[in-house]
Design a protein around this motif. Structure first.
Motif, PDB file in Angstrom:
ATOM      1  N   UNK A  62       7.740  57.231 -35.888  1.00  0.00           N
ATOM      2  CA  UNK A  62       7.379  55.918 -36.417  1.00  0.00           C
ATOM      3  C   UNK A  62       5.998  55.480 -35.927  1.00  0.00           C
ATOM      4  N   UNK A  63       5.516  56.108 -34.867  1.00  0.00           N
ATOM      5  CA  UNK A  63       4.160  55.860 -34.369  1.00  0.00           C
ATOM      6  C   UNK A  63       3.255  56.976 -34.877  1.00  0.00           C
ATOM      7  N   UNK A  64       2.359  56.675 -35.826  1.00  0.00           N
ATOM      8  CA  UNK A  64       1.460  57.723 -36.321  1.00  0.00           C
ATOM      9  C   UNK A  64       0.592  58.327 -35.218  1.00  0.00           C
ATOM     10  N   UNK A  65       0.177  57.512 -34.257  1.00  0.00           N
ATOM     11  CA  UNK A  65      -0.629  58.028 -33.143  1.00  0.00           C
ATOM     12  C   UNK A  65       0.176  59.042 -32.332  1.00  0.00           C
ATOM     13  N   UNK A  66       1.432  58.725 -32.072  1.00  0.00           N
ATOM     14  CA  UNK A  66       2.297  59.671 -31.348  1.00  0.00           C
ATOM     15  C   UNK A  66       2.515  60.936 -32.177  1.00  0.00           C
ATOM     16  N   UNK A  67       2.623  60.778 -33.487  1.00  0.00           N
ATOM     17  CA  UNK A  67       2.815  61.947 -34.356  1.00  0.00           C
ATOM     18  C   UNK A  67       1.601  62.867 -34.302  1.00  0.00           C
ATOM     19  N   UNK A  68       0.399  62.296 -34.270  1.00  0.00           N
ATOM     20  CA  UNK A  68      -0.815  63.108 -34.146  1.00  0.00           C
ATOM     21  C   UNK A  68      -0.787  63.870 -32.831  1.00  0.00           C
ATOM     22  N   UNK A  69      -0.395  63.193 -31.771  1.00  0.00           N
ATOM     23  CA  UNK A  69      -0.306  63.859 -30.465  1.00  0.00           C
ATOM     24  C   UNK A  69       0.762  64.959 -30.487  1.00  0.00           C
ATOM     25  N   UNK A  70       1.871  64.720 -31.187  1.00  0.00           N
ATOM     26  CA  UNK A  70       2.903  65.753 -31.328  1.00  0.00           C
ATOM     27  C   UNK A  70       2.353  66.981 -32.066  1.00  0.00           C
ATOM     28  N   UNK A  72      -0.687  67.988 -32.120  1.00  0.00           N
ATOM     29  CA  UNK A  72      -1.580  68.705 -31.206  1.00  0.00           C
ATOM     30  C   UNK A  72      -0.797  69.439 -30.131  1.00  0.00           C
ATOM     31  N   UNK A  73       0.314  68.876 -29.711  1.00  0.00           N
ATOM     32  CA  UNK A  73       1.157  69.591 -28.732  1.00  0.00           C
ATOM     33  C   UNK A  73       1.645  70.904 -29.323  1.00  0.00           C
ATOM     34  N   UNK A  74       2.012  70.884 -30.596  1.00  0.00           N
ATOM     35  CA  UNK A  74       2.412  72.128 -31.266  1.00  0.00           C
ATOM     36  C   UNK A  74       1.263  73.126 -31.282  1.00  0.00           C
ATOM     37  N   UNK A  75       0.061  72.629 -31.519  1.00  0.00           N
ATOM     38  CA  UNK A  75      -1.107  73.512 -31.548  1.00  0.00           C
ATOM     39  C   UNK A  75      -1.385  74.118 -30.176  1.00  0.00           C
ATOM     40  N   UNK A  76      -1.101  73.379 -29.112  1.00  0.00           N
ATOM     41  CA  UNK A  76      -1.265  73.937 -27.768  1.00  0.00           C
ATOM     42  C   UNK A  76      -0.373  75.165 -27.629  1.00  0.00           C
ATOM     43  N   UNK A  77       0.864  75.049 -28.084  1.00  0.00           N
ATOM     44  CA  UNK A  77       1.803  76.172 -27.982  1.00  0.00           C
ATOM     45  C   UNK A  77       1.345  77.353 -28.839  1.00  0.00           C
ATOM     46  N   UNK A 164      -5.549  74.977 -19.707  1.00  0.00           N
ATOM     47  CA  UNK A 164      -6.913  74.702 -20.162  1.00  0.00           C
ATOM     48  C   UNK A 164      -6.891  74.131 -21.582  1.00  0.00           C
ATOM     49  N   UNK A 165      -6.034  74.676 -22.430  1.00  0.00           N
ATOM     50  CA  UNK A 165      -5.921  74.190 -23.803  1.00  0.00           C
ATOM     51  C   UNK A 165      -5.385  72.764 -23.823  1.00  0.00           C
ATOM     52  N   UNK A 166      -4.393  72.487 -23.012  1.00  0.00           N
ATOM     53  CA  UNK A 166      -3.824  71.136 -22.928  1.00  0.00           C
ATOM     54  C   UNK A 166      -4.878  70.143 -22.453  1.00  0.00           C
ATOM     55  N   UNK A 167      -5.673  70.521 -21.457  1.00  0.00           N
ATOM     56  CA  UNK A 167      -6.732  69.639 -20.957  1.00  0.00           C
ATOM     57  C   UNK A 167      -7.760  69.351 -22.048  1.00  0.00           C
ATOM     58  N   UNK A 168      -8.094  70.364 -22.840  1.00  0.00           N
ATOM     59  CA  UNK A 168      -9.036  70.176 -23.937  1.00  0.00           C
ATOM     60  C   UNK A 168      -8.456  69.229 -24.982  1.00  0.00           C
TER      61      UNK A 168
END
Length: 177
Positions: A62-70, A72-77, A164-168
């Protein structure tokens, strides 16, 4: 797809493809006509899947900002460990086939446009909710985010570690704060 992903278009032989797809030569030619046909189909499947997955993640919270972060978390993996070393099929295709191949170029451009559209829509929703500064241009920010994702995939191919990827990512997402 796996054969092209691992070997590239030019180095994938017909015997490699037949073995990877578990098809006879006749079935292969009946279904795909030629190597290029199966390559373009594999690229289409990969692109459609990437668009679908990104869209699902960007609409999952329901939070678009949180969804964007989610997202990116997938992209880290996907950009670290064994999966990261394999790289992104689209990035590998772009490096091998562009700019000479117009059909592949059009497909990759479509993927990047659609990803940018999905991120821009999420940014607009977040701006409407007061989660992201409404003064930020959503198209520019969306292009920036897609560039960061593709860069992560390249760095993953070069062996970047997860921390390193997470920090970026944390740094790249600062404009959302």
């Amino acid at each position: 797809m796996g054969v092209f992903w691992d070997r590239g278009y030019h180095d994938a032989s017909l015997p490699d493809l037949l073995e990877g797809m578990e098809l006879s030569r006749g079935s292969f030619y009946k279904a795909f006509v030629d190597k290029r046909g199966v390559y373009l189909r594999a690229l289409d499947v990969y692109i459609d899947d990437a668009i679908r997955k990104t869209g699902e993640i960007l609409h999952s919270n329901s939070s678009p900002k949180a969804a964007i972060k989610d997202a990116f978390s997938r992209q880290v993996e996907e950009s670290s460990g064994k999966e990261g070393l394999r790289g992104c099929f689209v990035v590998l295709s772009a490096v091998e086939m562009l700019p000479a191949d117009e059909e592949v170029s059009a497909r990759i451009a479509r993927l990047f446009r659609r990803l940018q559209d999905l991120y821009a829509a999420a940014i607009i929703r977040a701006q409407a909710l007061g989660e992201i500064d409404p003064e930020l241009d959503e198209r520019t920010l969306a292009r920036f985010l897609v560039c960061q994702i593709q860069g992560m995939r390249v760095l993953g191919k070069a062996g970047a570690n997860r921390d390193a990827t997470k920090a970026m990512v944390d740094f790249a997402l600062k404009p959302l704060d």
